[in-house]
Design a protein around this motif. Structure first.
Motif, PDB file in Angstrom:
ATOM      1  N   ALA A 207       0.838  -1.204   0.000  1.00  0.00           N
ATOM      2  CA  ALA A 207       0.000   0.000   0.000  1.00  0.00           C
ATOM      3  C   ALA A 207       0.873   1.254   0.000  1.00  0.00           C
ATOM      4  CB  ALA A 207      -0.924  -0.007   1.216  1.00  0.00           C
ATOM      5  N   GLY A 208       1.938   1.227   0.790  1.00  0.00           N
ATOM      6  CA  GLY A 208       2.856   2.358   0.821  1.00  0.00           C
ATOM      7  C   GLY A 208       3.549   2.558  -0.511  1.00  0.00           C
ATOM      8  N   PHE A 209       3.960   1.472  -1.153  1.00  0.00           N
ATOM      9  CA  PHE A 209       4.619   1.607  -2.445  1.00  0.00           C
ATOM     10  C   PHE A 209       3.637   2.105  -3.499  1.00  0.00           C
ATOM     11  CE2 PHE A 209       6.864   0.707  -6.271  1.00  0.00           C
ATOM     12  CZ  PHE A 209       8.199   0.869  -5.909  1.00  0.00           C
ATOM     13  N   SER A 210       2.388   1.681  -3.391  1.00  0.00           N
ATOM     14  CA  SER A 210       1.375   2.159  -4.321  1.00  0.00           C
ATOM     15  C   SER A 210       1.225   3.672  -4.220  1.00  0.00           C
ATOM     16  CB  SER A 210       0.032   1.470  -4.032  1.00  0.00           C
ATOM     17  OG  SER A 210      -0.988   1.957  -4.880  1.00  0.00           O
ATOM     18  N   ARG A 211       1.328   4.185  -2.998  1.00  0.00           N
ATOM     19  CA  ARG A 211       1.246   5.642  -2.801  1.00  0.00           C
ATOM     20  C   ARG A 211       2.441   6.343  -3.470  1.00  0.00           C
ATOM     21  NH1 ARG A 211      -1.053   9.262   0.864  1.00  0.00           N
ATOM     22  NH2 ARG A 211      -0.482  11.364   0.157  1.00  0.00           N
ATOM     23  N   ILE A 212       3.617   5.768  -3.332  1.00  0.00           N
ATOM     24  CA  ILE A 212       4.801   6.334  -3.993  1.00  0.00           C
ATOM     25  C   ILE A 212       4.612   6.317  -5.508  1.00  0.00           C
ATOM     26  CG2 ILE A 212       7.249   5.918  -4.494  1.00  0.00           C
ATOM     27  CD1 ILE A 212       7.637   5.050  -1.640  1.00  0.00           C
ATOM     28  N   ALA A 213       4.061   5.230  -6.039  1.00  0.00           N
ATOM     29  CA  ALA A 213       3.838   5.123  -7.480  1.00  0.00           C
ATOM     30  C   ALA A 213       2.852   6.180  -7.959  1.00  0.00           C
ATOM     31  CB  ALA A 213       3.324   3.724  -7.822  1.00  0.00           C
ATOM     32  N   GLU A 214       1.798   6.414  -7.174  1.00  0.00           N
ATOM     33  CA  GLU A 214       0.819   7.445  -7.538  1.00  0.00           C
ATOM     34  C   GLU A 214       1.461   8.825  -7.550  1.00  0.00           C
ATOM     35  OE1 GLU A 214      -2.330   7.070  -4.769  1.00  0.00           O
ATOM     36  OE2 GLU A 214      -3.062   5.153  -5.552  1.00  0.00           O
ATOM     37  N   ASP A 215       2.305   9.095  -6.573  1.00  0.00           N
ATOM     38  CA  ASP A 215       2.991  10.388  -6.526  1.00  0.00           C
ATOM     39  C   ASP A 215       3.895  10.569  -7.744  1.00  0.00           C
ATOM     40  OD1 ASP A 215       1.741  10.931  -4.148  1.00  0.00           O
ATOM     41  OD2 ASP A 215       3.471  10.446  -2.881  1.00  0.00           O
ATOM     42  N   CYS A 216       4.603   9.499  -8.127  1.00  0.00           N
ATOM     43  CA  CYS A 216       5.477   9.565  -9.296  1.00  0.00           C
ATOM     44  C   CYS A 216       4.667   9.839 -10.564  1.00  0.00           C
ATOM     45  CB  CYS A 216       6.253   8.264  -9.452  1.00  0.00           C
ATOM     46  SG  CYS A 216       7.529   8.002  -8.203  1.00  0.00           S
ATOM     47  N   ALA A 217       3.534   9.140 -10.689  1.00  0.00           N
ATOM     48  CA  ALA A 217       2.685   9.338 -11.865  1.00  0.00           C
ATOM     49  C   ALA A 217       2.137  10.755 -11.896  1.00  0.00           C
ATOM     50  CB  ALA A 217       1.550   8.317 -11.857  1.00  0.00           C
ATOM     51  N   HIS A 218       1.781  11.285 -10.737  1.00  0.00           N
ATOM     52  CA  HIS A 218       1.252  12.637 -10.654  1.00  0.00           C
ATOM     53  C   HIS A 218       2.307  13.661 -11.069  1.00  0.00           C
ATOM     54  CE1 HIS A 218      -1.115  16.022  -9.275  1.00  0.00           C
ATOM     55  NE2 HIS A 218      -0.125  16.415  -8.487  1.00  0.00           N
ATOM     56  N   ARG A 219       3.535  13.453 -10.628  1.00  0.00           N
ATOM     57  CA  ARG A 219       4.597  14.392 -10.988  1.00  0.00           C
ATOM     58  C   ARG A 219       4.884  14.369 -12.485  1.00  0.00           C
ATOM     59  NH1 ARG A 219       6.880  12.663  -6.040  1.00  0.00           N
ATOM     60  NH2 ARG A 219       8.200  11.141  -7.118  1.00  0.00           N
ATOM     61  N   ARG A 220       4.729  13.192 -13.113  1.00  0.00           N
ATOM     62  CA  ARG A 220       4.966  13.111 -14.551  1.00  0.00           C
ATOM     63  C   ARG A 220       3.936  13.904 -15.341  1.00  0.00           C
ATOM     64  NH1 ARG A 220       5.923   7.442 -13.887  1.00  0.00           N
ATOM     65  NH2 ARG A 220       3.877   7.037 -14.793  1.00  0.00           N
ATOM     66  N   ARG A 221       2.717  14.030 -14.772  1.00  0.00           N
ATOM     67  CA  ARG A 221       1.654  14.737 -15.488  1.00  0.00           C
ATOM     68  C   ARG A 221       1.754  16.255 -15.330  1.00  0.00           C
ATOM     69  NH1 ARG A 221      -1.477  10.303 -13.527  1.00  0.00           N
ATOM     70  NH2 ARG A 221      -2.177  11.535 -11.755  1.00  0.00           N
ATOM     71  N   ILE A 222       2.511  16.721 -14.327  1.00  0.00           N
ATOM     72  CA  ILE A 222       2.650  18.157 -14.085  1.00  0.00           C
ATOM     73  C   ILE A 222       3.700  18.734 -15.017  1.00  0.00           C
ATOM     74  CG2 ILE A 222       3.317  19.924 -12.392  1.00  0.00           C
ATOM     75  CD1 ILE A 222       2.345  18.056 -10.208  1.00  0.00           C
ATOM     76  N   PRO A 223       3.320  19.740 -15.860  1.00  0.00           N
ATOM     77  CA  PRO A 223       4.317  20.320 -16.764  1.00  0.00           C
ATOM     78  C   PRO A 223       5.418  21.033 -15.987  1.00  0.00           C
ATOM     79  CG  PRO A 223       2.285  21.611 -16.762  1.00  0.00           C
ATOM     80  CD  PRO A 223       1.993  20.361 -15.992  1.00  0.00           C
ATOM     81  N   VAL A 224       6.624  20.958 -16.500  1.00  0.00           N
ATOM     82  CA  VAL A 224       7.754  21.603 -15.863  1.00  0.00           C
ATOM     83  C   VAL A 224       7.770  23.067 -16.210  1.00  0.00           C
ATOM     84  CG1 VAL A 224      10.260  21.656 -15.692  1.00  0.00           C
ATOM     85  CG2 VAL A 224       9.083  19.474 -15.930  1.00  0.00           C
ATOM     86  N   LYS A 225       7.836  23.929 -15.222  1.00  0.00           N
ATOM     87  CA  LYS A 225       7.890  25.368 -15.451  1.00  0.00           C
ATOM     88  C   LYS A 225       9.339  25.793 -15.680  1.00  0.00           C
ATOM     89  CE  LYS A 225       3.819  26.507 -12.678  1.00  0.00           C
ATOM     90  NZ  LYS A 225       3.303  27.317 -11.532  1.00  0.00           N
ATOM     91  N   ILE A 226       9.541  26.537 -16.767  1.00  0.00           N
ATOM     92  CA  ILE A 226      10.868  27.028 -17.082  1.00  0.00           C
ATOM     93  C   ILE A 226      11.061  28.393 -16.438  1.00  0.00           C
ATOM     94  CG2 ILE A 226      12.462  27.674 -18.928  1.00  0.00           C
ATOM     95  CD1 ILE A 226      10.992  25.725 -20.726  1.00  0.00           C
ATOM     96  N   MET A 227      12.037  28.503 -15.591  1.00  0.00           N
ATOM     97  CA  MET A 227      12.309  29.759 -14.917  1.00  0.00           C
ATOM     98  C   MET A 227      12.979  30.736 -15.881  1.00  0.00           C
ATOM     99  SD  MET A 227      11.109  29.125 -11.929  1.00  0.00           S
ATOM    100  CE  MET A 227      11.725  30.511 -10.987  1.00  0.00           C
ATOM    101  N   THR A 228      12.504  31.967 -15.899  1.00  0.00           N
ATOM    102  CA  THR A 228      13.103  33.000 -16.765  1.00  0.00           C
ATOM    103  C   THR A 228      13.607  34.153 -15.918  1.00  0.00           C
ATOM    104  OG1 THR A 228      10.944  34.042 -17.054  1.00  0.00           O
ATOM    105  CG2 THR A 228      11.616  32.397 -18.691  1.00  0.00           C
TER     106      THR A 228
END
Length: 228
Positions: A207-228
């Motif tokens: 269950a704990g690893f599943s939570r880590i996997a969900e967090d990883c998947a969520h981060r992949r869906r968030i676009p990376v902001k380019i700092m200017t």
């Protein structure tokens, strides 16, 4: 009073032992001694407790460290050479079933008074046995388990576990290990159904690893902001 004849007979029996059998005998006796008395004392005292002369002991083990390394190999490494890595990697079977079978076999190998006492004594003494074993567990067991968990969760393969994944695996593994310490060292009450204990621990870990996997998947869906 000990008769000289009986002493000569005992020495004769020692002389008649083939070298391989003598070496095994030394390792077996040293294992028993270390598990009951720890690792204190020099080779002279060790030889006396083993019932042999120091020169004879030196013929097989040039130093006490060499004997300790052989005990480590016999007690800690040999039981692991049973195809467990292949078992953990068999993706034709469900992951949970593989982990349950592995920890059943693993605990059958290490949950003995002798094994646990040597491990704890060596830790208190600051010997390399603990560092060797911890490194082996991380590299051969936990890293393999994390790799299989990542595959089961559909995550990308990584060359090494993340700190969070590794810590979660250590907490899970350490909890199972401490069950053995409580039962065989402290002789404290534990859940006697070891299979259930492992299964419950697996439920929490997965269950704990599943939570880590969900967090990883969520981060992949968030676009990376380019700092200017």
């Amino acid at each position: 009073m000990i008769r000289k004849g009986s002493v000569r007979q005992t020495r004769a029996r020692h002389r008649r032992l083939p070298p391989d059998d003598r070496r095994i005998e030394f390792v077996t006796k040293a294992t028993e001694l270390f598990s009951e008395e720890g690792f204190g004392g020099g080779t002279r005292a060790l030889a006396r407790k083993l019932g042999v002369t120091q020169p004879l002991l030196y013929r097989y083990f040039p130093s006490k460290d060499e004997l300790i390394k052989e005990v480590y190999r016999k007690v800690y490494l040999d039981p692991l050479e049973t195809g467990w890595e292949k078992l953990l990697s068999d993706r034709s079977r469900p992951l949970r079933a593989r982990l349950q079978e592995f920890y059943e076999a693993y605990t059958n190998a290490i949950f003995t008074r002798k094994w646990l006492r040597i491990y704890l004594y060596s830790g208190l003494k600051g010997l390399d046995i603990n560092r060797w074993y911890v490194g082996m567990v991380k590299d051969k067991i936990l890293t393999r388990i994390i790799r299989e968990c990542r595959h089961d969760a559909g995550l990308e393969a990584q060359s090494k576990p993340s700190p969070a994944e590794l810590e979660l695996a250590w907490v899970f593994h350490g909890g199972i290990f401490y069950y053995g310490v409580r039962k065989y060292i402290y002789e404290a009450p534990v859940l006697e159904d070891k299979t259930q204990m492992i299964g419950d621990a697996l439920d929490v870990f997965l269950a704990g690893f599943s939570r880590i996997a969900e967090d990883c998947a969520h981060r992949r869906r968030i676009p990376v902001k380019i700092m200017t």
